[in-house]
Write a protein that holds these residues in place. Structure first.
Motif, short mmCIF file in Angstrom:
data_model
loop_
_atom_site.label_atom_id
_atom_site.label_comp_id
_atom_site.label_asym_id
_atom_site.label_seq_id
_atom_site.Cartn_x
_atom_site.Cartn_y
_atom_site.Cartn_z
N ARG A 426 54.73 23.49 42.63
CA ARG A 426 55.55 23.62 43.85
C ARG A 426 56.73 22.65 43.82
N GLU A 427 56.48 21.44 43.33
CA GLU A 427 57.56 20.46 43.24
C GLU A 427 58.66 20.91 42.31
N THR A 428 58.30 21.64 41.25
CA THR A 428 59.28 22.07 40.24
C THR A 428 59.71 23.52 40.41
N ARG A 429 59.34 24.14 41.51
CA ARG A 429 59.83 25.46 41.91
C ARG A 429 59.39 26.57 40.97
N ASP A 430 58.12 26.52 40.55
CA ASP A 430 57.59 27.66 39.80
C ASP A 430 57.46 28.84 40.76
N PRO A 431 57.96 30.02 40.38
CA PRO A 431 58.04 31.12 41.34
C PRO A 431 56.75 31.90 41.57
N TYR A 432 55.72 31.74 40.68
CA TYR A 432 54.63 32.70 40.81
C TYR A 432 53.25 32.17 40.46
N TRP A 433 53.15 31.09 39.68
CA TRP A 433 51.84 30.74 39.15
C TRP A 433 50.86 30.26 40.21
N ASP A 434 51.30 29.86 41.37
CA ASP A 434 50.35 29.54 42.45
C ASP A 434 49.57 30.79 42.84
N VAL A 435 50.23 31.95 42.76
CA VAL A 435 49.54 33.21 43.07
C VAL A 435 48.45 33.48 42.02
N LEU A 436 48.80 33.33 40.75
CA LEU A 436 47.80 33.56 39.70
C LEU A 436 46.62 32.61 39.83
N ILE A 437 46.88 31.36 40.14
CA ILE A 437 45.82 30.36 40.20
C ILE A 437 44.95 30.55 41.43
N GLU A 438 45.56 30.81 42.57
CA GLU A 438 44.81 30.85 43.82
C GLU A 438 44.32 32.25 44.19
N HIS A 439 44.99 33.29 43.68
CA HIS A 439 44.65 34.65 44.11
C HIS A 439 44.50 35.63 42.95
N GLY A 440 44.48 35.15 41.73
CA GLY A 440 44.39 36.04 40.58
C GLY A 440 43.07 36.78 40.51
N VAL A 441 43.09 37.90 39.83
CA VAL A 441 41.90 38.74 39.70
C VAL A 441 41.38 38.66 38.27
N THR A 442 40.19 39.17 38.05
CA THR A 442 39.58 39.17 36.73
C THR A 442 39.76 40.54 36.08
N CYS A 443 40.12 40.55 34.80
CA CYS A 443 40.27 41.82 34.09
C CYS A 443 38.91 42.52 34.00
N ASP A 444 38.90 43.83 34.22
CA ASP A 444 37.64 44.59 34.25
C ASP A 444 37.02 44.77 32.87
N ASP A 445 37.84 45.02 31.88
CA ASP A 445 37.32 45.42 30.58
C ASP A 445 37.70 44.41 29.51
N PRO A 446 36.90 44.29 28.46
CA PRO A 446 37.28 43.44 27.33
C PRO A 446 38.49 44.01 26.62
N VAL A 447 39.24 43.13 25.98
CA VAL A 447 40.47 43.53 25.29
C VAL A 447 40.15 43.97 23.87
N THR A 448 40.70 45.10 23.48
CA THR A 448 40.57 45.59 22.11
C THR A 448 41.86 45.29 21.35
N ASP A 449 41.75 44.55 20.28
CA ASP A 449 42.91 44.21 19.45
C ASP A 449 43.05 45.28 18.37
N VAL A 450 44.09 46.11 18.48
CA VAL A 450 44.28 47.22 17.55
C VAL A 450 45.25 46.87 16.42
N SER A 451 45.68 45.63 16.35
CA SER A 451 46.59 45.23 15.30
C SER A 451 45.93 45.39 13.93
N ALA A 452 46.75 45.74 12.94
CA ALA A 452 46.25 45.80 11.57
C ALA A 452 45.89 44.42 11.05
N ASN A 453 46.46 43.40 11.67
CA ASN A 453 46.15 42.00 11.33
C ASN A 453 45.76 41.29 12.61
#
Length: 463
Positions: A426-453
């Motif tokens: 807040r002191e440094t005027r971050d525009p959004y991360w307070d929302v992620l920290i205080e009100h963020g949600v949890t991803c429903d599904d595990p992430v699949t990495d489809v990269s060849a590497n």
């Protein structure tokens, strides 16, 4: 007082632990050590955003990446943004920039002399010309964007639309260019010159005569993941640093023998570090760990900065502009988010900040192992909140190599540190991360990495 000349020596990816006067048992850095011993070197200096472009934006704006003119890896330094160069020009300085910039890539700004070149002389890297409006107010320009071609570099000189090839190893060639400029400088104005070299940033390659290390004999950090590959990489990394140190010596010998440069403030620093085998990673930064965020920060100004060597105080790149202006007697602008450390460097009473804000803002996301995050470090604790809601909590007093994440074991302390992070954002005027920290949600599904590497990832990303 008479204004001094100012020389910034900026390297890329030099972690702060890898210098002789900082206790590294392998690398020899006599010129860095001399500048420190005859001046001051911050024992805990930090890159606020440990990746090239936003870190460089912070260096030259005095603003955190999330609230500054360069908010991510693919951003540019905004055309009308004030900078260290524009502030020093108001104070009567001539400004010059040599080497890597990486804050002005515009995709179509590649001249025909490069796009149609059949000689392979301009092969590899981002050979884009930096438009004048994205040069942050620097007047004499001898720069490039992002090449990573240490034996095949080139620069754009002044307003020339076509690049000039550099012969030999980039650090040597750019130092030659800066020395030639200093020899020819006859201006009555004090000079602010930046020499910005890519090494020891990857690719890990150095001139043969600097490859003196036996990888098997290297003393490694407690969190180093030992293997022949890691040791080979570390050996060349050290060779690149020793070559850089030698070139700093060449520049200093030039200054010592150049009439009119008796009164010169020098600052050596890097834009971020590199894991270089610690935590099992190399050619990687982007994360909150000490190897990534710790940097050199050496200030040398004979007769003005007392001989102190390593000094305490949590210094970071956001403070560099304010500290430079403070040292030369110029007013620190109201929009600066950094603190002026010049009293500490002069040996005067000074209360350093209790903590330093750290972040990854605008990650390039070359793979899934490069999240954005926000965090901070204090005298004892380091805390980070990752975009996927993983938290890191390290007790640096008892775990200096960050091998034990206490976020789940010590939820009370984690909550206190999380609250302090919210205050800093807040002191440094971050525009959004307070929302992620205080009100963020949890991803429903595990992430699949489809990269060849599939991405190499630090262990904490898989918790």
């Amino acid at each position: 007082m008479d204004k001094p000349h100012i020389i910034y020596i900026l390297s890329d990816e030099h972690r702060g632990q890898a210098m002789g006067h900082m206790g590294d048992p392998n690398v020899q850095t006599p010129w860095m050590d001399r500048l420190s011993g005859q001046g001051a070197s911050f024992s805990r200096a930090y890159a606020n955003c440990p990746i090239c472009t936003p870190s460089r934006g912070t260096i030259f704006s005095g603003r955190h990446a999330h609230a500054g003119p360069v908010t991510g890896f693919f951003d540019v330094f905004k055309p009308t943004a004030p900078s260290t160069a524009t502030e020093l020009r108001k104070a009567g300085y001539r400004t010059a920039y040599f080497g890597k910039w990486h804050c002005g890539i515009v995709r179509d700004q590649v001249p025909a002399s490069v796009a149609e070149d059949a000689t392979r002389r301009f092969e590899g890297g981002s050979r884009n010309r930096t438009p004048e409006c994205f040069r942050a107010g620097f007047q004499d320009w001898f720069g490039f964007e992002n090449l990573n071609q240490h034996f095949n570099s080139s620069i754009y000189e002044l307003h020339n639309p076509d690049p000039t090839p550099l012969e030999g190893y980039e650090t040597d060639a750019l130092t030659d260019k800066a020395i030639d400029y200093l020899h020819q400088y006859e201006g009555e104005q004090p000079l602010f010159l930046v020499l910005s070299v890519t090494p020891p940033h990857f690719p890990l390659v150095a001139p043969d005569e600097w490859e003196r290390f036996d990888p098997g004999e290297l003393q490694v950090r407690a969190n180093f993941h030992d293997s022949p590959e890691m040791r080979d990489n570390l050996a060349t990394y050290y060779a690149m640093i020793e070559n850089l140190d030698w070139n700093i010596g060449r520049l200093n010998e030039c200054l010592q023998n150049q009439p009119g440069f008796e009164n010169t403030l020098q600052v050596y620093f890097s834009d971020h570090g590199d894991f270089m085998g610690s935590h099992g990673m190399f050619n990687m930064k982007e994360h909150p760990h000490e190897e990534s965020v710790r940097i050199p920060a050496i200030f040398n100004w004979p007769g003005h900065i007392p001989e102190q060597g390593p000094v305490n105080g949590l210094f970071s790149l956001v403070d560099l502009m304010a500290t430079t202006l403070g040292l030369v007697g110029s007013e620190v602008p109201v929009w600066s988010q950094g603190q002026d450390f010049s009293p500490l460097l002069r040996g005067e009473d000074f209360n350093p900040p209790a903590d330093v804000l750290l972040e990854m803002c605008g990650s390039p996301r070359w793979n899934l192992g490069m999240p954005d995050w926000r965090g901070f470090v204090g005298e004892r604790w380091k805390y980070a909140f990752i975009e996927n809601r993983i938290e890191l909590l390290f007790d640096l007093d008892n775990d200096p190599f960050e091998q034990h994440n206490l976020a789940r074991e010590n939820p009370e302390e984690c909550a206190r540190q999380r609250q302090r992070l919210l205050e800093l954002l807040r002191e440094t005027r971050d525009p959004y991360w307070d929302v992620l920290i205080e009100h963020g949600v949890t991803c429903d599904d595990p992430v699949t990495d489809v990269s060849a590497n599939p991405a190499r990832g630090l262990a904490y990303l898989h918790e």
